[in-house]
Scaffold this active site. Structure first.
Site, PDB file in Angstrom:
ATOM      1  N   ASP A  47      -4.818 -14.547  -2.631  1.00 30.35           N
ATOM      2  CA  ASP A  47      -5.104 -15.099  -1.381  1.00 30.35           C
ATOM      3  C   ASP A  47      -5.562 -14.042  -0.319  1.00 30.35           C
ATOM      4  O   ASP A  47      -5.904 -14.765   0.809  1.00 30.35           O
ATOM      5  CB  ASP A  47      -3.770 -15.929  -0.714  1.00 30.35           C
ATOM      6  CG  ASP A  47      -2.668 -14.723  -0.750  1.00 30.35           C
ATOM      7  OD1 ASP A  47      -2.879 -13.602  -0.977  1.00 30.35           O
ATOM      8  OD2 ASP A  47      -1.352 -15.110   0.051  1.00 30.35           O
ATOM      9  N   ASP A  86      -3.090 -16.982  -6.869  1.00 33.83           N
ATOM     10  CA  ASP A  86      -2.293 -16.744  -5.999  1.00 33.83           C
ATOM     11  C   ASP A  86      -1.522 -18.103  -5.120  1.00 33.83           C
ATOM     12  O   ASP A  86      -2.549 -18.806  -4.632  1.00 33.83           O
ATOM     13  CB  ASP A  86      -2.794 -15.726  -5.012  1.00 33.83           C
ATOM     14  CG  ASP A  86      -1.794 -14.764  -4.469  1.00 33.83           C
ATOM     15  OD1 ASP A  86      -0.598 -14.923  -5.038  1.00 33.83           O
ATOM     16  OD2 ASP A  86      -2.354 -13.899  -3.823  1.00 33.83           O
ATOM     17  N   LYS A 116       0.891 -16.549  -9.230  1.00 32.12           N
ATOM     18  CA  LYS A 116       1.626 -15.383  -8.598  1.00 32.12           C
ATOM     19  C   LYS A 116       2.171 -15.964  -7.597  1.00 32.12           C
ATOM     20  O   LYS A 116       1.751 -16.766  -6.743  1.00 32.12           O
ATOM     21  CB  LYS A 116       0.690 -14.195  -8.230  1.00 32.12           C
ATOM     22  CG  LYS A 116       1.548 -12.988  -7.490  1.00 32.12           C
ATOM     23  CD  LYS A 116       0.677 -11.853  -7.538  1.00 32.12           C
ATOM     24  CE  LYS A 116      -0.319 -11.842  -6.195  1.00 32.12           C
ATOM     25  NZ  LYS A 116       0.212 -12.120  -4.809  1.00 32.12           N
ATOM     26  N   GLU A 118       4.817 -14.624  -3.900  1.00 31.70           N
ATOM     27  CA  GLU A 118       5.403 -13.597  -3.068  1.00 31.70           C
ATOM     28  C   GLU A 118       6.931 -13.899  -2.937  1.00 31.70           C
ATOM     29  O   GLU A 118       7.259 -14.828  -2.563  1.00 31.70           O
ATOM     30  CB  GLU A 118       4.760 -13.347  -1.768  1.00 31.70           C
ATOM     31  CG  GLU A 118       3.427 -13.050  -1.888  1.00 31.70           C
ATOM     32  CD  GLU A 118       2.626 -12.386  -0.507  1.00 31.70           C
ATOM     33  OE1 GLU A 118       3.183 -12.643   0.428  1.00 31.70           O
ATOM     34  OE2 GLU A 118       1.516 -12.472  -0.718  1.00 31.70           O
ATOM     35  N   GLU A 185       3.828  -3.736  -4.119  1.00 30.04           N
ATOM     36  CA  GLU A 185       2.969  -3.571  -3.121  1.00 30.04           C
ATOM     37  C   GLU A 185       3.568  -2.715  -2.073  1.00 30.04           C
ATOM     38  O   GLU A 185       4.630  -2.836  -1.421  1.00 30.04           O
ATOM     39  CB  GLU A 185       2.294  -4.836  -2.392  1.00 30.04           C
ATOM     40  CG  GLU A 185       1.144  -4.388  -1.450  1.00 30.04           C
ATOM     41  CD  GLU A 185       0.261  -5.710  -0.983  1.00 30.04           C
ATOM     42  OE1 GLU A 185       0.523  -6.900  -1.815  1.00 30.04           O
ATOM     43  OE2 GLU A 185      -0.607  -5.403  -0.238  1.00 30.04           O
TER      44      GLU A 185
HETATM   45  O1  KIV Z   1      -4.079 -11.563  -2.467  1.00 26.04           O
HETATM   46  C1  KIV Z   1      -4.060 -10.473  -3.238  1.00 26.04           C
HETATM   47  O2  KIV Z   1      -5.296  -9.963  -3.436  1.00 26.04           O
HETATM   48  C2  KIV Z   1      -2.872  -9.859  -3.786  1.00 26.04           C
HETATM   49  C3  KIV Z   1      -3.165  -8.529  -4.292  1.00 26.04           C
HETATM   50  C4  KIV Z   1      -3.286  -7.518  -3.154  1.00 26.04           C
HETATM   51  C5  KIV Z   1      -2.077  -8.271  -5.045  1.00 26.04           C
HETATM   52  O3  KIV Z   1      -1.656 -10.388  -3.544  1.00 26.04           O
END
Ligand code: KIV
Length: 283
Positions: A47, A86, A116, A118, A185
């Site tokens: 994202d 994401d 993915k 968070e 991260e």
């Molecule tokens: O959004 C993104 O690019 C990420 C990475 C930095 C892991 O979540």
């Protein structure tokens, strides 16, 4: 599934074999094709799209439709890498049902192999719902940009004992909830090393030191294409922004002074142009 495509078990096996895993972001077909061609094992449509490609101030405004659009584009350039989409802010927080439906859209409509999301212990119920629906999930703890405001801004996490304990618990809980890998991260290298030793699944570090099982970076950052802000952990493997600007400036000046396009970049007639002029004169 395409022949030769990497799978979730292949990625987990790399940790067992002690082989480091590489991951980079891509938001379109040209970059996805280049990264895939070089053999990067996982490609993330992050994202971060919102900041590096759409011009938002943070990742918060990114929508499902924007993510799906760019995942579709990236997926068309990939033969081998595992493609991770994401989940944007508020696509998995409102309810477990919404989370499963939205995760499913990344797989069904956008060609992703995994999603993915968070968060730590607090998202474990959501993660296990998505995993039970048959969708591979990657976790993401430490600095979680979608909720950076709650963490006091874009800051290193887990430097004191209490927050380090919380991150270690989150990592264990996420593994138990079924994630196949986890982004760490902006956390201290020693904490990342401890988490990586504790878990069977691979950890993918960004600003988390060398002992993670793999590394991820935002491609635009490591190529020197995003000039607004460069985090400390980003190594500039190239500095493309000045080169791109120089090339564009040369194009502009050559068009203005008439030296481009020259004969090398133009097409020749196969007949004498004078016969065309004569034809016209006859009419
Ligand atoms: O959004 C993104 O690019 C990420 C990475 C930095 C892991 O979540």
């Amino acid at each position: 599934m395409k022949k030769g495509k990497l799978t979730v078990p292949d990625i987990i096996a790399m940790k067992k074999a002690g082989e480091k895993i590489t991951m980079l972001t891509a938001y379109d077909v040209s970059f996805a094709r280049m990264l895939d061609g070089v053999g990067i094992e996982m490609i993330l449509v992050g994202d971060s799209l919102g900041m590096v490609a759409l011009g938002y101030e943070s990742t918060v405004p990114v929508t499902m439709e924007e993510m799906l659009h760019h995942c579709r584009a990236a997926s068309r350039g990939i033969d081998k890498a595992l493609l991770v989409g994401d989940m944007p802010f508020m696509s998995y927080q409102s309810s477990g049902y919404d989370a499963i439906v939205n995760a499913g859209r990344f797989i069904k409509e956008a060609g992703c192999d995994a999603v993915k999301l968070e968060g730590g212990t607090e998202v474990c119920a959501t993660v296990s719902g998505i995993v039970q629906a048959g969708i591979a999930v990657m976790g993401h703890i430490g600095l979680t940009p979608q909720t950076a405001g709650n963490l006091g801004g874009y800051k290193v996490q887990g430097q004191d004992l209490e927050s380090a304990r919380k991150l270690l618990k989150s990592a264990r809980d996420l593994e138990a909830a079924g994630v196949f890998a986890m982004v760490l991260e902006c956390i201290p290298d020693k904490l990342a090393a401890l988490i990586s030793r504790e878990l069977v699944i691979p950890t993918i570090g960004i600003g988390a030191g060398v002992d993670c099982d793999g590394q991820v970076l935002v491609t635009n950052d490591m190529l020197g294409m995003f000039e607004k802000f460069v985090p400390k952990f980003v190594k500039p493997y190239a500095n493309l922004a000045p080169q791109i600007k120089e090339a564009v400036a040369s194009y502009k000046s050559e068009v203005k002074n008439g030296s481009y396009p020259d004969t090398e970049h133009s097409f020749a007639m196969q007949v004498d142009i004078d016969s065309l002029v004569e034809d016209q004169n006859k009419d």
